[in-house]
Design a protein around this motif. Sequence first.
Motif, short mmCIF file in Angstrom:
data_model
loop_
_atom_site.label_atom_id
_atom_site.label_comp_id
_atom_site.label_asym_id
_atom_site.label_seq_id
_atom_site.Cartn_x
_atom_site.Cartn_y
_atom_site.Cartn_z
N LEU A 61 0.82 -1.21 0.00
CA LEU A 61 0.00 0.00 0.00
C LEU A 61 0.86 1.27 0.00
O LEU A 61 0.59 2.22 -0.74
CB LEU A 61 -0.93 0.00 1.21
CG LEU A 61 -2.12 -0.96 1.16
CD1 LEU A 61 -2.87 -0.95 2.49
CD2 LEU A 61 -3.07 -0.57 0.03
N ILE A 79 0.69 3.98 -3.13
CA ILE A 79 0.20 5.35 -2.95
C ILE A 79 1.31 6.37 -3.22
O ILE A 79 1.07 7.42 -3.81
CB ILE A 79 -0.37 5.51 -1.53
CG1 ILE A 79 -1.65 4.66 -1.39
CG2 ILE A 79 -0.66 6.96 -1.21
CD1 ILE A 79 -2.22 4.61 0.00
N SER A 80 2.53 6.05 -2.82
CA SER A 80 3.65 6.97 -3.11
C SER A 80 3.85 7.11 -4.61
O SER A 80 4.04 8.23 -5.12
CB SER A 80 4.92 6.44 -2.45
OG SER A 80 4.77 6.39 -1.06
N ALA A 132 3.90 8.53 2.79
CA ALA A 132 4.12 7.07 2.73
C ALA A 132 4.55 6.53 4.09
O ALA A 132 4.08 5.47 4.52
CB ALA A 132 5.16 6.76 1.67
N LEU A 144 1.58 6.59 6.35
CA LEU A 144 0.65 5.51 6.01
C LEU A 144 1.17 4.16 6.49
O LEU A 144 0.39 3.30 6.90
CB LEU A 144 0.42 5.48 4.49
CG LEU A 144 -0.54 6.53 3.94
CD1 LEU A 144 -0.58 6.46 2.42
CD2 LEU A 144 -1.93 6.34 4.51
N VAL A 191 -5.93 4.55 5.39
CA VAL A 191 -5.20 4.26 4.16
C VAL A 191 -6.06 4.52 2.93
O VAL A 191 -5.60 5.12 1.94
CB VAL A 191 -4.69 2.80 4.18
CG1 VAL A 191 -4.08 2.41 2.84
CG2 VAL A 191 -3.67 2.61 5.29
N LEU A 192 -7.31 4.07 2.98
CA LEU A 192 -8.20 4.26 1.83
C LEU A 192 -8.47 5.74 1.56
O LEU A 192 -8.50 6.18 0.41
CB LEU A 192 -9.53 3.52 2.07
CG LEU A 192 -9.48 1.99 2.01
CD1 LEU A 192 -10.84 1.42 2.37
CD2 LEU A 192 -9.06 1.53 0.62
N GLY A 210 -5.28 7.17 0.07
CA GLY A 210 -5.01 6.57 -1.23
C GLY A 210 -5.98 7.03 -2.30
O GLY A 210 -5.57 7.41 -3.41
N PHE A 226 -5.15 9.21 -5.67
CA PHE A 226 -5.43 8.66 -7.00
C PHE A 226 -6.43 9.52 -7.79
O PHE A 226 -6.36 9.58 -9.02
CB PHE A 226 -5.97 7.23 -6.88
CG PHE A 226 -4.89 6.19 -6.71
CD1 PHE A 226 -4.03 5.87 -7.75
CD2 PHE A 226 -4.72 5.55 -5.49
CE1 PHE A 226 -3.04 4.92 -7.59
CE2 PHE A 226 -3.74 4.60 -5.33
CZ PHE A 226 -2.88 4.28 -6.37
#
Length: 689
Positions: A45, A49-50, A67, A70, A485-486, A489, A493
């Motif tokens: 993850l 994401i990074s 990152a 996270l 995290v979601l 992320g 995105f």
Amino acid sequence: MTGTGLATELGRITQLVDEASGGGSPLERQLSFLSRQLIWITLVLAAAISAAGLSAGRPVFLMVETAIALAVAAIPEGLPIVATLTLARGMLRMARHNALVENLAAVETLGSTTVIMTDKTGTLTENRMEVEQILTPSGDFSIDHGLASIVKEGAIVDPSADPELMQALLIGVLCSNAEYDRHAYSGTGDPMEIALLRAGSFAGLDRKQQIATFPEVAEHPFDTATRRMATIHRTGDHHFAAVKGAPEEVLAAADRIGIKMEPLDEAERTTWLRRGEELAARGLRVLAVAVHPRAIKDQPVPDGLVFYGLVAFRDPPRGDIPETIAALRRAGIRVVMATGDHPSTALGISQAIGLTEPGALVMTGAELSRLLNASAAERQEIVRRQIFARVSPEEKLQLINAFQREGEVVAMTGDGVNDAPALSKADIGVAMGQRGTDVAREAADMVLLDDAFSTIVHAVREGRVIFANIRRFSAYLLSCNLAEVLVVGIAVFTGLPLALLPLQILFLNFVTDVFPAFALAAGEGEGDVLDRPPRQPNEAILTKAQWLSVAVYGAAISGATLLALISSIHILGLAAEQATTVSFVTIALAQLWHTFNMRESGTGLWYNSVIQNRFVWYATALCLVLLLAGINVPLLSEMLEIASIGMNGWALALGCSLLPLIAGQLWLASGTRRPAIGSHLKVKLNEQP
């Protein structure tokens, strides 16, 4: 001297203890497995994401910082701390019920126990031995302890008028290591030997006086191979041996009977064996007594004994044992008796305490040894039995191995030096605190301070509550961390402003996550926790069903947070910094309300272990205070980069934060019986494998 070091009996026991390796507890293995899962999830993850942030043109330093944050968020750092404190609190609660836990992980192990293996004497019975009957060639006698007399055919008799009775009582007095004060009506030593000394005192036989008359010159302690004990005494210019032991062993070594030393033929030997089995079938413990008239001081007692009769002891079952066994049976736990006593004695006691039904089969140590080397199908016969008799310490060790190979989690109770290897090998060893030896207590994971078998029921309940709490706060922490995290992320995105800043993530992880988790760990458990079967030994802390719940709750919290983030920009027209603060407040509040989603499905909305847990309310109030401090205290708000959001922003954050709670309660009340977050799924007891 016949041996030193490992060649002695204590050396043999020490070697068995060293060879018996119980391995880690089920909880330790499951926590290790969960940690390995989280490491890989976190790495994937954080990297994804990074990479997405960098490809979208976000600042390099910000994405590296995000990152790292996270990675911290994805791993529930509070898990080992909360788990340790949960186990420690469980130790304290068990100690209040007279169960002293010496190994922290053992607190939970009893909750997953599927088999409890126990000795008979002193555990299932009161260990209060009394001689009830003495059968000699001259007749059958009973003991009236109230009158301190010996009775034959309903009338008190003078023991000195019957030489064979006196000889049988004398053997019991001489072949002993105990001491007895007939004036104080108490003694020290083995309870069975004290009972023999007490019965001898009714005939005027005092051990000190008899030892002065027949000095003891040697002793052959009880041997599990010969199942008998002997002491060598001097009389005149020669020695004789006083022998007591298992009837089948003593009778096999005897060729004469009674004062007249008449030949003991096979038919008469069979008759005496049958009489011993009849006594044992009544739940009495039976010993045979004999002498060898020409023993050699420094050599084992050979065959050629003169048999003098049988002594039957009454050791009453403990009053609370039937209720305890019934409670363990409701909890899906099998109780297995493993004793050195005669099979008929073991069967009689097991029926008296409700362990087995009449006609149950008993497996002896000899049968056990044979089946252990048989085929896999034949070995299944071992784990189907509940009573094992005439078993040695080595055979108890093999018995535990046999159950463990079938996937059972085995608890073993014991008190003697010989029990130490089995206590060490079992998943959890339980020693007796009052009558247990130092060796047994050192080898055990838990000590029953009151020697009460019923204390195990309290320990089992506590163990199950502990695991349910660990599962509950693990699900809570992971669903909260997944939401964080979601949120970050998805925002990265989709090109939205960062929903959470690095320090805000750390604030959530170390404040609003940890304190509710501590509170959930302090839960008292549901009232029906002992009416459920134990979980499968290989069952993970979070099964697929619990991972599904984690995913649903995590998605609900992240969805509500993103809704607040988007609404603050497009509806309220807030700046990016203000929108980030709205999402921070939303997810912080949502995580607090999410604590109440941790109740078990099927429990009442207002009557469940979470609502009734006062620590949950304390933690919620504390976290609200800390959250308000982080937003309103200038130094803290500057560190967290908090922006003013106004009343509309607060209303939006509060309203969106309640959505996961509402969704969670609808999920729990949807009518489908789902596996509970805090415990295992209820099933019917007879459906257990």
